[in-house]
Design an enzyme around this catalytic site. Structure first.
Site, PDB file in Angstrom:
ATOM      1  N   HIS A  27      88.587  63.028  -9.185  1.00  0.00           N
ATOM      2  CA  HIS A  27      89.099  62.180 -10.263  1.00  0.00           C
ATOM      3  C   HIS A  27      87.933  61.658 -11.100  1.00  0.00           C
ATOM      4  CE1 HIS A  27      91.010  58.786 -12.323  1.00  0.00           C
ATOM      5  NE2 HIS A  27      92.161  59.423 -12.117  1.00  0.00           N
ATOM      6  N   GLU A  75      92.849  65.809 -16.945  1.00  0.00           N
ATOM      7  CA  GLU A  75      92.819  64.399 -17.336  1.00  0.00           C
ATOM      8  C   GLU A  75      91.632  64.154 -18.265  1.00  0.00           C
ATOM      9  OE1 GLU A  75      94.698  61.171 -14.626  1.00  0.00           O
ATOM     10  OE2 GLU A  75      92.912  61.940 -13.653  1.00  0.00           O
TER      11      GLU A  75
END
Length: 256
Positions: A100, A171
């Protein structure tokens, strides 16, 4: 559409709670969560903070899978504050977030670290959700394709054979916690780049890898994002903290 081979990856909607929700709040969320998880609907994943993992496993409704937000690449050892893949699996997790942007940019995780974590997750039966994405500076410099392909290629380097038992989330860093969302055209371009590389590496099995979009996903934009080519689901941050909003997003994902 996705894959280009007739097969379509499963639709997946994932919630990343980050550093929110203690165990009591986790139980309350699942009591309020009203999204249908019937056969044919999206697969639902929830990534609670580590201290709330047991509460999530106990309270989740049927059809909801629980994951951890981070793992270490070693199986055990003197790594205070870390969680290994075997421990996560033993505690009831089935998935793990890997790479992430907040881990990369706030905690200094390198592409090599991410590759080791991918391998560790798969070695111990966890399904990794690999996150890739560019910063605003990289986007403005025209480096989106270069960045996401570098991150994907490095993450897969240490995997044995042509494995397809993982998920990807695109993302863009500039759209996380900012209220800004990539346009459907931006999303299609990035997802198409990732799908093309998966075809090169995995052949027909590339059609089995779900590619999710994440970055300021809300009920208001979920349906439009799901309509973009090669979008197989959504990774939701802030909006996933509200049971009703997350349920609305799950229902919107049925539109694919």
């Amino acid at each position: 559409m996705s894959g280009g081979s007739g097969r379509r990856p499963p639709v997946v909607v994932a919630a990343n709670w980050k550093m929110h929700k203690d165990p009591p709040a986790t139980g309350s969320f699942f009591r309020e969560f009203r999204a249908s998880t019937a056969e044919g609907g999206p697969r639902v994943l929830v990534f609670p903070p580590a201290a709330s993992l047991a509460a999530a496993v106990a309270a989740r409704p049927p059809g909801v899978s629980i994951g951890v937000q981070n793992i270490h690449w070693e199986d055990k050892g003197a790594f205070t504050g870390e969680i290994s893949a075997p421990i996560a699996r033993g505690a009831g997790a089935s998935h793990a977030l890997v790479g992430h942007s907040e881990r990369r940019h706030l905690f200094g995780e390198s592409d090599a670290d991410v590759a080791r974590k991918m391998a560790a997750a798969l070695r111990h039966g966890l399904v990794p959700l690999l996150c890739v994405g560019e910063t605003l500076r990289e986007r403005e410099a025209g480096r989106v394709e270069e960045v996401v392909l570098r991150q994907l290629d490095r993450a897969l380097e240490e995997l044995p054979g042509a494995r397809a038992d993982f998920l990807i989330a695109y993302e863009p860093v500039w759209a996380i916690n900012t209220g800004r969302t990539a346009t459907p055209a931006d999303v299609e371009a990035a997802h198409g780049t990732l799908r093309g590389r998966l075809r090169e590496r995995l052949g027909a099995a590339a059609a089995d890898v779900s590619i999710l979009y994440g970055g300021s996903v809300k009920p208001a934009n979920a349906r439009a994002l799901m309509a973009a080519d090669d979008v197989d689901g959504l990774l939701v941050g802030g909006a996933s903290l509200d049971a009703d909003q997350f349920a609305d997003i799950v229902e919107a994902a049925r539109s694919r």
